[in-house]
Scaffold this motif. Structure first.
Motif, PDB file in Angstrom:
ATOM      1  N   GLY A  71       0.818  -1.205   0.000  1.00  5.49           N
ATOM      2  CA  GLY A  71       0.000   0.000   0.000  1.00  5.49           C
ATOM      3  C   GLY A  71       0.852   1.254   0.000  1.00  5.49           C
ATOM      4  O   GLY A  71       0.455   2.289   0.535  1.00  5.49           O
ATOM      5  N   LEU A  74      -0.551   4.740  -0.846  1.00 10.70           N
ATOM      6  CA  LEU A  74      -1.681   5.232  -0.078  1.00 10.70           C
ATOM      7  C   LEU A  74      -1.188   6.137   1.049  1.00 10.70           C
ATOM      8  O   LEU A  74      -0.057   6.015   1.514  1.00 10.70           O
ATOM      9  N   TYR A  77      -2.585   5.723   7.890  1.00  7.20           N
ATOM     10  CA  TYR A  77      -2.856   4.364   8.387  1.00  7.20           C
ATOM     11  C   TYR A  77      -1.646   3.439   8.270  1.00  7.20           C
ATOM     12  O   TYR A  77      -1.766   2.253   8.020  1.00  7.20           O
ATOM     13  N   CYS A  79       0.656   3.620   5.958  1.00  9.69           N
ATOM     14  CA  CYS A  79       1.103   3.492   4.566  1.00  9.69           C
ATOM     15  C   CYS A  79       2.149   4.565   4.255  1.00  9.69           C
ATOM     16  O   CYS A  79       2.154   5.643   4.856  1.00  9.69           O
ATOM     17  N   MET A 113      -6.184  -3.340  -0.019  1.00  5.04           N
ATOM     18  CA  MET A 113      -5.965  -2.149   0.795  1.00  5.04           C
ATOM     19  C   MET A 113      -6.593  -0.917   0.156  1.00  5.04           C
ATOM     20  O   MET A 113      -7.202  -0.089   0.851  1.00  5.04           O
ATOM     21  N   TYR A 114      -6.431  -0.779  -1.154  1.00  8.75           N
ATOM     22  CA  TYR A 114      -6.994   0.398  -1.816  1.00  8.75           C
ATOM     23  C   TYR A 114      -8.512   0.436  -1.664  1.00  8.75           C
ATOM     24  O   TYR A 114      -9.094   1.503  -1.431  1.00  8.75           O
ATOM     25  N   TRP A 117      -9.216   1.569   1.835  1.00  6.27           N
ATOM     26  CA  TRP A 117      -8.780   2.965   1.963  1.00  6.27           C
ATOM     27  C   TRP A 117      -9.729   3.929   1.252  1.00  6.27           C
ATOM     28  O   TRP A 117     -10.072   4.988   1.767  1.00  6.27           O
ATOM     29  N   ARG A 118     -10.202   3.511   0.076  1.00  4.37           N
ATOM     30  CA  ARG A 118     -11.047   4.394  -0.740  1.00  4.37           C
ATOM     31  C   ARG A 118     -12.514   4.348  -0.307  1.00  4.37           C
ATOM     32  O   ARG A 118     -13.200   5.378  -0.285  1.00  4.37           O
ATOM     33  N   LYS A 125     -10.773   1.076   8.153  1.00  3.16           N
ATOM     34  CA  LYS A 125      -9.402   1.535   7.900  1.00  3.16           C
ATOM     35  C   LYS A 125      -8.523   1.337   9.122  1.00  3.16           C
ATOM     36  O   LYS A 125      -7.386   0.844   9.016  1.00  3.16           O
ATOM     37  N   LEU A 129      -5.925  -1.478   7.832  1.00  4.47           N
ATOM     38  CA  LEU A 129      -4.851  -0.923   7.015  1.00  4.47           C
ATOM     39  C   LEU A 129      -3.477  -0.920   7.696  1.00  4.47           C
ATOM     40  O   LEU A 129      -2.479  -1.281   7.052  1.00  4.47           O
TER      41      LEU A 129
END
Length: 396
Positions: A71, A74, A77, A79, A113-114, A117-118, A125, A129
């Protein structure tokens, strides 16, 4: 440069000087990824491929997570929040080792993860994450089904409300990381359209079966997911996103990584063929001295340069203004098909040795046969580009 100053020797792996487009920081990212590949992947990956197993998947995930590769594009979290070009360079180096290893990172970061996250809640999250970024938790992405690959709108996995809960039934196929995952992002049809769910894999009714007998991506965990009355709380669903926009936006993130990764596999095959052509002697001299072999090498170098430049352009554009789906399709369609051609040509230069796992060429070639069709077949990407060119939808 004066007349007496010798001209710098050309780099056979970078005749166009693409390295000059990279910042020192970007080169440092690439070097860090290459180092971990050199020490923790390359000495073992041929054996993993031959055995059809990735026995160190959790250890490898933690090592890659410690470098910030999971990730990595990103923010927050845990990342790394790095650029699209940084992520692309990482994918290139990972796939230069093996497509299966790049798939591990790509599915973890750009799909599972995306998506969280999104589209996930703050609770999703916070729960997942940081652990996924460190490699302490592994995720998978459940979209493809046994009978629905290119047409996800036909999915049969269903989620129905039962009081305050959701109940999921169905199956997903060809899911990377599936049987080693701690969490699955599962897309299912509901009365409100397609929706995404965060499914801990220890939930009763969830099972994952490792798919065997693969001849491609053998150093990768591929699974079938079965959901049999999987009961989830109301807050397991992504709250806002409806329809295929959600999963398709995730796929575009992963496809972008493939644009770079395919050039890593191509570079590895080209480098191997170039070295072999300088060492293998026939008719009294190295085969690299014959015109037909040089023509093959020159063609490979041109396509490797073109594909890497395209990846670089798309990465810079993604960082600056973002990418449109057809731009990602352009990169994936071109770079994977050209990488496959490079591997096939390299195989011919190596002759019989080209089919031996003592060299990486046949492994890359077999892997790219999967990369060619996953996350969008050539036909689908051709039609996406065609629709952008003509304004006409030819999918049906």
């Amino acid at each position: 440069m004066t007349a007496k100053t010798p001209r710098p020797k050309a780099d056979p792996l970078d005749l166009a000087g693409i390295d000059d487009l990279l910042s020192p920081e970007e080169k440092a990212v690439r070097a860090a990824v290459r180092q971990v590949c050199d020490t923790s992947i390359d000495p073992y990956v041929a054996d993993w491929f031959e055995s059809g197993e990735l026995p160190v998947v959790r250890e490898l995930a933690k090592e890659l997570g410690s470098l910030g590769l999971l990730g990595m594009h990103l923010e927050g979290y845990g990342c790394a929040g790095m650029s699209a070009v940084d992520y692309g360079l990482a994918c290139l180096e990972l796939e230069a080792s093996d497509s299966g290893i790049r798939s591990l990172v790509s599915v973890q970061g750009s799909l599972a993860m995306y998506a969280i996250w999104r589209f996930g809640t703050e609770e999703h999250k916070q729960q997942w994450l940081p652990r996924m970024a460190s490699g302490d938790a592994i995720g998978c992405f459940g979209l493809t089904e046994p009978d629905h690959g290119s047409d996800p709108a036909g999915m049969r996995t269903r989620a129905r409300r039962d009081g305050a809960d959701w109940v999921l039934d169905g199956s997903k196929m060809w899911i990377t990381n599936g049987s080693v995952s701690d969490v699955a992002v599962v897309w299912a049809e509901t009365e409100e359209g397609v929706r995404g769910f965060v499914v801990p894999t220890d939930t009763p009714g969830f099972t994952a079966h490792t798919i065997k007998h693969k001849m491609s991506l053998r150093a990768s965990v591929t699974s079938e997911l079965v959901l049999d009355g999987v009961r989830l709380p109301a807050d397991a669903v992504f709250p806002e996103v409806r329809g295929l926009r959600g999963p398709l936006s995730c796929l575009n993130e992963a496809r972008y990584g493939i644009v770079w990764g395919a050039m890593g596999a191509a570079r590895s095959a080209f480098r191997t063929a170039l070295a072999y052509a300088g060492e293998r002697a026939q008719f009294g001299r190295p085969i690299g001295g014959f015109q037909l072999t040089q023509a093959k090498l020159a063609d490979m170098a041109v396509e490797l340069t073109n594909g890497t430049l395209l990846a670089m352009h798309l990465g810079r554009r993604k960082d600056a203004v973002g990418l449109r789906p057809e731009q990602v399709s352009l990169g994936k369609l071109n770079n994977v098909s050209k990488a496959l051609e490079i591997c096939r040509t390299a195989r011919t230069i190596l002759g019989a040795n080209g089919i031996s796992l003592e060299y990486p060429v046949i492994r890359h070639m077999n892997n790219l046969e999967s990369v060619l069709t996953y996350e969008g077949t050539p036909e689908m990407h051709t039609l996406i580009i065609g629709q952008a060119l003509t304004g006409q939808d030819a999918f049906r």
